[in-house]
Design an enzyme around this catalytic site. Sequence first.
Site, PDB file in Angstrom:
ATOM      1  CG  HIS A 265      -2.219   0.994   1.098  1.00 56.85           C
ATOM      2  ND1 HIS A 265      -1.894   2.251   1.149  1.00 56.85           N
ATOM      3  CD2 HIS A 265      -3.456   0.653   0.794  1.00 56.85           C
ATOM      4  CE1 HIS A 265      -3.142   2.868   0.940  1.00 56.85           C
ATOM      5  NE2 HIS A 265      -3.963   1.819   0.763  1.00 56.85           N
ATOM      6  CG  ASP A 316      -8.556  -4.191  -3.160  1.00 60.14           C
ATOM      7  OD1 ASP A 316      -9.634  -3.861  -3.002  1.00 60.14           O
ATOM      8  OD2 ASP A 316      -7.624  -3.572  -3.705  1.00 60.14           O
TER       9      ASP A 316
HETATM   10  C1  LIG Z   1      -7.698  -0.270  -2.804  1.00 56.38           C
HETATM   11  C2  LIG Z   1      -6.456  -0.093  -3.100  1.00 56.38           C
HETATM   12  O1  LIG Z   1      -6.005   0.346  -4.016  1.00 56.38           O
HETATM   13  S1  LIG Z   1      -5.205  -1.009  -2.331  1.00 56.38           S
HETATM   14  C3  LIG Z   1      -3.918  -1.287  -3.411  1.00 56.38           C
HETATM   15  C4  LIG Z   1      -4.712  -2.563  -4.372  1.00 56.38           C
HETATM   16  N1  LIG Z   1      -3.485  -3.213  -5.076  1.00 56.38           N
HETATM   17  C5  LIG Z   1      -2.735  -4.074  -4.995  1.00 56.38           C
HETATM   18  O2  LIG Z   1      -3.217  -5.211  -3.975  1.00 56.38           O
HETATM   19  C6  LIG Z   1      -1.729  -4.557  -6.176  1.00 56.38           C
HETATM   20  C7  LIG Z   1      -0.741  -5.068  -5.420  1.00 56.38           C
HETATM   21  N2  LIG Z   1       0.119  -3.868  -4.916  1.00 56.38           N
HETATM   22  C8  LIG Z   1       1.034  -3.236  -5.457  1.00 56.38           C
HETATM   23  O3  LIG Z   1       1.196  -3.286  -6.549  1.00 56.38           O
HETATM   24  C9  LIG Z   1       1.639  -1.916  -4.718  1.00 56.38           C
HETATM   25  O4  LIG Z   1       1.914  -2.327  -3.268  1.00 56.38           O
HETATM   26  C10 LIG Z   1       0.707  -0.738  -4.712  1.00 56.38           C
HETATM   27  C11 LIG Z   1       0.539  -0.378  -6.124  1.00 56.38           C
HETATM   28  C12 LIG Z   1      -0.532  -0.988  -3.938  1.00 56.38           C
HETATM   29  C13 LIG Z   1       1.590   0.278  -3.934  1.00 56.38           C
HETATM   30  O5  LIG Z   1       2.625   0.631  -4.535  1.00 56.38           O
HETATM   31  P1  LIG Z   1       3.826   1.619  -4.342  1.00 56.38           P
HETATM   32  O6  LIG Z   1       3.561   2.557  -3.316  1.00 56.38           O
HETATM   33  O7  LIG Z   1       4.108   2.463  -5.643  1.00 56.38           O
HETATM   34  O8  LIG Z   1       5.044   1.041  -4.084  1.00 56.38           O
HETATM   35  P2  LIG Z   1       5.931  -0.020  -5.399  1.00 56.38           P
HETATM   36  O9  LIG Z   1       5.017  -0.387  -6.677  1.00 56.38           O
HETATM   37  O10 LIG Z   1       7.086   1.203  -5.419  1.00 56.38           O
HETATM   38  O11 LIG Z   1       6.583  -1.072  -4.676  1.00 56.38           O
HETATM   39  C14 LIG Z   1       7.518  -0.920  -3.530  1.00 56.38           C
HETATM   40  C15 LIG Z   1       8.298  -2.336  -3.502  1.00 56.38           C
HETATM   41  O12 LIG Z   1       7.444  -3.342  -2.959  1.00 56.38           O
HETATM   42  C16 LIG Z   1       7.105  -4.445  -3.951  1.00 56.38           C
HETATM   43  N3  LIG Z   1       5.810  -4.591  -3.975  1.00 56.38           N
HETATM   44  C17 LIG Z   1       4.825  -3.832  -3.596  1.00 56.38           C
HETATM   45  N4  LIG Z   1       3.618  -4.428  -3.511  1.00 56.38           N
HETATM   46  C18 LIG Z   1       3.949  -5.906  -3.888  1.00 56.38           C
HETATM   47  C19 LIG Z   1       3.121  -6.935  -3.941  1.00 56.38           C
HETATM   48  N5  LIG Z   1       1.862  -6.762  -4.224  1.00 56.38           N
HETATM   49  N6  LIG Z   1       3.666  -8.200  -4.413  1.00 56.38           N
HETATM   50  C20 LIG Z   1       5.106  -7.972  -4.632  1.00 56.38           C
HETATM   51  N7  LIG Z   1       5.956  -6.880  -4.484  1.00 56.38           N
HETATM   52  C21 LIG Z   1       5.301  -5.887  -4.129  1.00 56.38           C
HETATM   53  C22 LIG Z   1       7.561  -3.642  -5.339  1.00 56.38           C
HETATM   54  O13 LIG Z   1       7.963  -4.716  -6.296  1.00 56.38           O
HETATM   55  C23 LIG Z   1       8.666  -2.955  -5.250  1.00 56.38           C
HETATM   56  O14 LIG Z   1       9.848  -3.439  -5.006  1.00 56.38           O
HETATM   57  P3  LIG Z   1      11.048  -3.089  -5.451  1.00 56.38           P
HETATM   58  O15 LIG Z   1      11.542  -1.680  -4.791  1.00 56.38           O
HETATM   59  O16 LIG Z   1      12.230  -4.250  -5.129  1.00 56.38           O
HETATM   60  O17 LIG Z   1      10.935  -2.808  -7.004  1.00 56.38           O
HETATM   61  O1  LIG Z   2      -5.752   4.709  -0.586  1.00 54.63           O
HETATM   62  C1  LIG Z   2      -4.982   4.246  -1.509  1.00 54.63           C
HETATM   63  O2  LIG Z   2      -3.969   4.333  -2.233  1.00 54.63           O
HETATM   64  C2  LIG Z   2      -5.994   2.777  -2.040  1.00 54.63           C
HETATM   65  C3  LIG Z   2      -6.822   2.534  -1.077  1.00 54.63           C
HETATM   66  O3  LIG Z   2      -6.750   1.412   0.028  1.00 54.63           O
HETATM   67  C4  LIG Z   2      -8.375   2.786  -1.340  1.00 54.63           C
HETATM   68  O4  LIG Z   2      -8.660   3.485  -2.260  1.00 54.63           O
HETATM   69  O5  LIG Z   2      -9.056   2.277  -0.440  1.00 54.63           O
END
Ligand SMILES: CC(=O)SCCNC(=O)CCNC(=O)[C@H](O)C(C)(C)COP(=O)(O)OP(=O)(O)OC[C@H]1O[C@@H](n2cnc3c(N)ncnc32)[C@H](O)[C@@H]1OP(=O)(O)O
Ligand SMILES: O=C([O-])CC(=O)C(=O)O
Length: 379
Positions: A265, A316
């Site tokens: 997150h 999620d």
């Molecule tokens: C309601 C919502 O929107 S909640 C979020 C829902 N989305 C997901 O569950 C998708 C999976 N999660 C992700 O892709 C990310 O954690 C995000 C998009 C939610 C947050 O992303 P950011 O804050 O931009 O973090 P970022 O993408 O830079 O990740 C940081 C590091 O953690 C790793 N990482 C983050 N999430 C995950 C994951 N779910 N699985 C594996 N690795 C992950 C990345 O690969 C990255 O590693 P690196 O620095 O070695 O490349």
């Molecule tokens: O806050 C965020 O970036 C994603 C999230 O958890 C939501 O929208 O509920």
Amino acid sequence: MSDDLKRGLEGVLVAESELSYIDGDAGKLVYRGYPIEDLAREASYEEVVYLLWHDELPDAAELADFESWMAERRTLDDEVLSVVRKLAEADEVPMAALRTIVSTLSAYDEDADHEDVTDLDANLRKACRITAKLPTALAAFQRIRQGDDPVEPRADLDHAENFLYMLNDEVPDDVLAETFDMALVLHADHGLNASTFSAMVTASTLSDLHSAVTAAVGTLAGSLHGGANANVMRMLEEVDESDVGPTEWVENALAEGRRVPGFGHRVYNVKDPRAKILGEKSKSLAEAAGDTKWYDYSVAIEEYITEEKGLAPNVDFYSASTYYQMGIPVDIYTPIFAMSRVAGWIAHVLEQYDDNRLIRPRARYVGPKDLTFPDLDER
Ligand SMILES: CC(=O)SCCNC(=O)CCNC(=O)[C@H](O)C(C)(C)COP(=O)(O)OP(=O)(O)OC[C@H]1O[C@@H](n2cnc3c(N)ncnc32)[C@H](O)[C@@H]1OP(=O)(O)O
Ligand SMILES: O=C([O-])CC(=O)C(=O)O
């Protein structure tokens, strides 16, 4: 002007808001001062919507008026229903269908051409119509594409009960209705997440509420945001069909460089408080049904990812097994998220209109600057 580049706008402060407070280190979420745990336990979705759109919780009379105003606006115009039918028959992707539906609702909203897009009263009327009609449209879309007739909304059921009734042509029992209502409460708002921000950017140009919500639906659909809930369930199904256990499956997925949906997150460094509540709900549904398979897979994956990657579940992760055990089709999990989050999108748009300034960041230009334009035959 600072030249620091903040990729993904991480940590950049762009607005003041009274709507939701998130402490990402403590795993704390609050809507207008009220902890999410209390709201999940005590408040209905309608109360939370009222809370977000107005400054305070409704009293009994205000809540009754608000509930009936919304309930009376659930029915779709025939023309909107015929668009829903066309989208279902064209086998449109559910979030794309929802995006088109929000946009279509504008054509039949009597306030849509209000001369002042920021007018609060007109926006509250539009807000109620959008929020009341989205569940009807989504349930109709789902029923038509599975070959059933849509079910007319009932004004005597609450928002959550009525959606499940329209989806299944059966009034849900108390456990299903309360679980769904709680899920709607948990998803209603979350600061400046990507879809909310996209609604605010749209509103900041003095575009209208339907445009802002349409933009937000499109933004929520992506797999890094709301789209992750359906992907979590697809992953659990993949685990189930594989010949390895959940821990080995996820170990292999990480080794292949896959992102595990439902983890990580931008704001939380610890377990999302909503995931804690939904995890407990998933567990109690599993125990009541006498089948804990999906919950057990989820726990095994959580333990592994937390230990190995230091990543915690987000909202999620456990909504997936919760909805699955409620018999909800996987590809409408994200539209259901939208059906709830519409409350937060609108609340933030109202705040934006109230103190508007065009949102317009900038990019550092890194391309060439003084090329000579070549003739077509020289390229
Ligand atoms: C309601 C919502 O929107 S909640 C979020 C829902 N989305 C997901 O569950 C998708 C999976 N999660 C992700 O892709 C990310 O954690 C995000 C998009 C939610 C947050 O992303 P950011 O804050 O931009 O973090 P970022 O993408 O830079 O990740 C940081 C590091 O953690 C790793 N990482 C983050 N999430 C995950 C994951 N779910 N699985 C594996 N690795 C992950 C990345 O690969 C990255 O590693 P690196 O620095 O070695 O490349
Ligand atoms: O806050 C965020 O970036 C994603 C999230 O958890 C939501 O929208 O509920």
